[in-house]
Structures are given as C-alpha cells and as structure tokens.
Motif scaffolding. Structure first.
Motif, PDB file in Angstrom:
ATOM      1  N   CYS A 155      -8.370   5.030  -1.774  1.00 25.44           N
ATOM      2  CA  CYS A 155      -7.490   3.970  -2.273  1.00 25.44           C
ATOM      3  C   CYS A 155      -6.796   4.459  -3.538  1.00 25.44           C
ATOM      4  O   CYS A 155      -7.434   4.610  -4.586  1.00 25.44           O
ATOM      5  N   SER A 211       0.832  -1.209   0.000  1.00 20.97           N
ATOM      6  CA  SER A 211       0.000   0.000   0.000  1.00 20.97           C
ATOM      7  C   SER A 211       0.864   1.255   0.000  1.00 20.97           C
ATOM      8  O   SER A 211       2.014   1.243   0.452  1.00 20.97           O
ATOM      9  N   MET A 249     -11.910   3.406   1.737  1.00 28.71           N
ATOM     10  CA  MET A 249     -11.871   2.397   2.780  1.00 28.71           C
ATOM     11  C   MET A 249     -12.774   2.789   3.949  1.00 28.71           C
ATOM     12  O   MET A 249     -13.306   3.904   4.012  1.00 28.71           O
ATOM     13  N   HIS A 260     -13.876   2.940  -4.004  1.00 25.97           N
ATOM     14  CA  HIS A 260     -12.457   2.947  -3.641  1.00 25.97           C
ATOM     15  C   HIS A 260     -12.165   3.883  -2.469  1.00 25.97           C
ATOM     16  O   HIS A 260     -11.175   4.626  -2.474  1.00 25.97           O
TER      17      HIS A 260
END
Length: 562
Positions: free
Chosen positions: A87, A64, A81, A79
């Motif tokens: 993301c 990540s 979280m 997208h």
C-alpha cells in the motif's frame, strides 16, 4: 491496444539505483507486467516484486495508485494487502518519469520503515473484511458507544431498529442501528448512546452478540473467512446458545440472523463486526460426548463449528467521536444548551450548521409556517409541502445527527405574543429571564426589531447573540448582549446602506421581505458562525461585528469589529 511506451518505462526503471530488472515490462492484456528486485542497505537479501501497471498510469485508479508492487511473502507486514500488494501513496504527477521514480521511492520508504525497521503506526487500521450482499441485498449495522465494559466470552441478544432502505454499490441496502445489548446471564439492558429520537425507534429485528476481546483476524489485519478459524475464539456455551436459538426459531428458518463479534482496538475501544446466517444454516453441529474410554455418554451432546464460509455484513462505528471526527465547533458550543429564536432563512442555517458541527442540545422557537417561496433561501425542503417551520426543522436536524436532542421551546407563540404583551410586567419578566437563562447560548435570528427591543430589556446570564442581514444580503450584523438593540438599530439606520425600497412584495396582502439568494445568506451566515466559534474557542471578548460584501467585485468580505 497499447496504453504506454513500454520501451520508455523499461529504460526509466533500469536507471533506478536500488532496482534490478529481473523481467522487463511487457503487455499482458490491458496491463503492463514486469519483475524487479530491490537491494537496500539493511536487507539481508534482495526483495523481489511482481510489478503491474494499470492503463491509466501515471494517473490514479480512483483513489489508489495505478501501479502495484506484489510480494505475497510480505503479507504479515503492515500496509500489505491480501494479494501481497504494497500500500503506497505518492503525490500526483501526470509525467511518466516523475511518477515512476516517486512510486519506486515510495516502495523503498515502505521497505525501510516497515520491513527493515518494523515500525508500528500510531493510528489504528481496521481489519480488512470482505463485505458481501446476501440474496443480492447488502445489510449494514451502525453502532455507537455504551456505558458498559464487556467481558471476554460474554454473549446475548442485540436489539436492532431499521434506519432506511437505500442503494449501495448499485444494489439495495438495508440499514440498521444497534439500539441495545442484552447479556444472557445478566438482567440488564445496555443502551447505545444515541439521541432520544433514535432511542425511541421501535425494535423490529434482533441479532446475537459475542464479545471475543481478541481480534478475529490473521496478522491482526485480515478477517477470518471460515467458521472453523473461530474455533479457539468461540466458547462452547455460545455454540450451545446458537443451537438452542435455532431450535426455538424453526418457523423462521430462512430469516437472516446477524451475529456480532466484538473485540478491543486502541485504548480499549470496542469494535463490532457482523456475519449473517440463515437461522436454518447456523454453522454448528451437535456431536455426542465421548468419555476417556471412547464410550458415548447417553444424552450428552456438544456443539462444534463446521467448515463453512463466513458471510460478513457491513458494520460501521458511528459514535460521536467518528461521526464528527473530521471537524466540529469547539466544546463550549457543541456541549452548550442552545436556543434558536426564529428559524427562517438565517435561523434554519444556524441550526443546521450547529448540528453538522457537533451540537448536542438545541431548542427552537418560531410561530411561522414554511411556504413554498421560503424554500429557495433556507434549509427547508419542497418535498414536505406546507409545514410548520419548527416541526420540519426538528425532523431535518434529527436526520442529520443521531446525537442531537432537539426540542420545542415552550409554546411557539411565546416570544411573538406573550413576551411582547407582558414585557413591562415585573413578574412576567422574571419568568422570561428564567426561561432564557436555562440556556448557555441564545441565537436571536428572528429579524424582529420589536422582539430584539424586548429581549434587550431582560437581565440575562446567558450569551444572547443577535444575527441580522440587510436587504440583498449586503451586510450581516452580529451583536452580543447587552445593548443589542441600540447597536443594531444604529447599524441599519445610520451606518449600513440598507435598501428599504427594493423589497420582495409577494402577491396578496403580505409583509414585504428582504431579497437575497441562498448563496448570499449562507455566505455571510457561515462566516459569522466561524467568527463566533473562534471567539468561544479562543476565549476572545464577545465584541459586536459586521460583515459587508464589496459591491464592486462581489467577492471580498469586509470584517469590522466594534
């Protein structure tokens, strides 16, 4: 301890045209934290983000990005979280300025694509589930396709078979396969489409299932965390089914019970998720039924869900489509009925590669026993000790894929003894031909010239492929039926430099064999299989070819087609 030049980061961020710095970055524990505002064309008002930079930045944190842009109001969008972080994925760069600019550009791209334009991705993203261990043990359940269409609200029993005990995230894990479903109101068993080997496993555990059809998640992404959130999803007859199950199994009150919920994803594909509950802690309660006048109806009760956390176990879709989704051989090979004659160094590699590349139906034949010295250059394991090659290989192939059916072909001495003894008998030849022609592809990896000679005399409709390697694995010869024997003999005797003196002579009265490491043999075998797959995939002529290692630098492989 400071990990970053805070002044440099603040200066870089302040130069980004679409960014206003609301709060400059400062050290908070091991992180840098700041606050920014994004202003773009198409936004009715600016978007504010709390920004957190990890100590390893500009390098990644595992897979990540080591920077977070957080806005909890954006959680309903794609997208984002559960903590409100966007993301993003950008290219690697160890240079701070280059990485910062790329990451803020990625944030800008997300806003334009998903917030302003509200785009929807073509690929499906599974819902986010907080998978947890139970009594410090993880439980996983793998499922595959079935030939059945579940109806909304359909429920019943799940038959489970144990796979193994392993380690997952440094904790023990118990792995299971879903073998079959048994709907309560139908007298049928819905079998999973695993191979015969796995379908013959004994059922040792059971679970319950309910097909919801709809996704049990907020914003279609975050799985529910409390049983009460499932109130509008679970029918009352399933709740009653849970209560009845609990009453029947009071003696097993501390036993974990998996409850599977199914729902549709893309193209009506079904996904299953599972929660684990102890039988004495099934999250329902019976309450009396009250009529319109507020009077309790004698003897009538109904089940209701109670306020309790959902404990999600691990489920994985291990269907053929996903297990081999990252790459297979072409359908003409994976769907073929394949026979492998001789499963020594070359044959064991061919067999394992075919299975790893999605082959579904393989038969093998060999008379030999695996000895300890066979291990170093083949696919066999030392831990199994002495073993008939065919028995050990079948076990290994079945462990590699739950979709391959692997069988012995007739008697393992069939080719080595009978076919040679009776190869001149007309009736016997017809039987041999019939036996081989039931396959689509036959790989002869026996390195037995006598057998090669006999096979080449048969009238075959199957594709017969012969693979042979010279001493020290300097060359590999691949020949296709017919006229295999003459071609291979000519290559070994007249064309290729096959050293017949420097052979491996083991202790005792054993036949000498060629020298080559696992790496040597695997290099040429894998190249040959790649070329064979290309011929089938592109409908190319099945011309013979050789692969030769350049002895000067030991790296270049010369491909010669005939």
């Amino acid at each position: 301890m400071g990990f970053h030049n805070i002044e440099e980061i603040n200066n870089i961020v302040s130069t980004i045209p679409f960014i206003d710095v609301l709060e400059e970055f400062k050290q908070v524990g091991i992180f840098l934290e700041g606050k920014t505002s994004v202003n773009l064309e198409g936004l009715n008002e600016s978007l504010n983000f709390d920004v957190q930079i990890f100590p390893q930045y500009p390098l990644k944190s595992h897979d990540s990005e080591a920077i977070k842009f957080i806005n909890k109001d954006l959680i309903p969008y794609n997208h984002v979280m559960g903590d409100g972080s966007i993301c993003i994925h950008t290219l690697h760069s160890p240079k701070l300025k280059q990485k910062l600019l790329a990451d803020f550009e990625s944030l800008k791209a997300w806003i334009e694509k998903y917030y302003i334009n509200k785009n929807i991705d073509s690929h499906y993203e599974h819902i986010i589930i907080n998978e947890q261990p139970f009594d410090d043990i993880y439980y996983s359940y793998q499922f595959t396709d079935v030939d059945y269409s579940f109806s909304k609200g359909e429920f019943g029993q799940v038959d489970l078979t144990p796979l193994s005990i392993g380690v997952y995230k440094k904790k023990p894990i118990s792995n299971f396969l879903i073998k079959s479903f048994q709907p309560l109101k139908k007298t049928i068993k819905i079998n999973s489409k695993w191979s015969e080997y796995y379908m013959n496993f004994e059922v040792k555990n059971i679970g319950l299932f309910l097909f919801l059809e709809d996704v049990p998640a907020f914003h279609n992404r975050f799985a529910f965390s409390n049983w009460l959130e499932l109130e509008n999803y679970i029918p009352t007859d399933f709740l009653q089914f849970l209560n009845d199950f609990q009453k029947r199994n009071k003696k097993n009150k501390n036993t974990f019970l998996p409850i599977f919920f199914g729902y549709k994803t893309v193209e009506n594909e079904i996904h299953w998720i599972s929660t684990l509950v102890k039988i004495n802690e099934i999250p329902t309660i019976g309450i009396p039924v009250i009529d319109s006048k507020g009077v309790k109806l004698k003897g009538q009760w109904e089940s209701k869900l109670i306020n309790r956390k959902i404990n999600w176990a691990i489920t994985r879709n291990s269907s053929y489509k996903y297990l081999f989704g990252r790459g297979t051989f072409c359908d003409k090979i994976t769907n073929a009925r394949i026979l492998i004659i001789g499963v020594g160094a070359i044959g064991s590699m061919v067999a394992k590669t075919l299975v790893k590349c999605g082959a579904k139906n393989i038969s093998i034949v060999d008379y030999d026993v695996k000895e300890p010295e066979n291990v170093c250059r083949s696919e066999y394991n030392f831990s199994n000790g002495l073993y008939d090659k065919t028995f050990e290989l079948i076990k290994m192939l079945q462990e590699n894929s739950p979709f391959v059916n692997v069988n012995f072909h007739n008697n393992n001495e069939y080719f080595e003894s009978f076919i040679k003894a009776f190869h001149k008998d007309k009736e016997a030849k017809k039987e041999y031909e019939k036996s081989l022609n039931q396959f689509d592809i036959v790989f002869n990896c026996s390195t037995d010239s006598d057998l090669m000679f006999v096979l080449d005399q048969l009238k075959l409709s199957t594709d017969l492929v012969n693979l042979s390697i010279t001493n020290h694995a300097k060359d590999l010869v691949c020949a296709f039926y017919p006229n295999i024997y003459n071609y291979v003999q000519n290559q070994f005797i007249n064309i290729l430099d096959n050293d017949v003196d420097d052979l491996y002579n083991p202790t005792g009265c054993w036949s000498p064999t060629f020298k080559a490491s696992y790496n040597d043999i695997s290099l040429l075998t894998q190249y040959a299989l790649k070329e064979i797959n290309r011929k089938y995939e592109e409908n190319k002529p099945k011309d013979n070819f050789t692969l030769s290692i350049n002895s000067e630098n030991n790296t270049n492989i010369k491909f010669t087609q005939y």
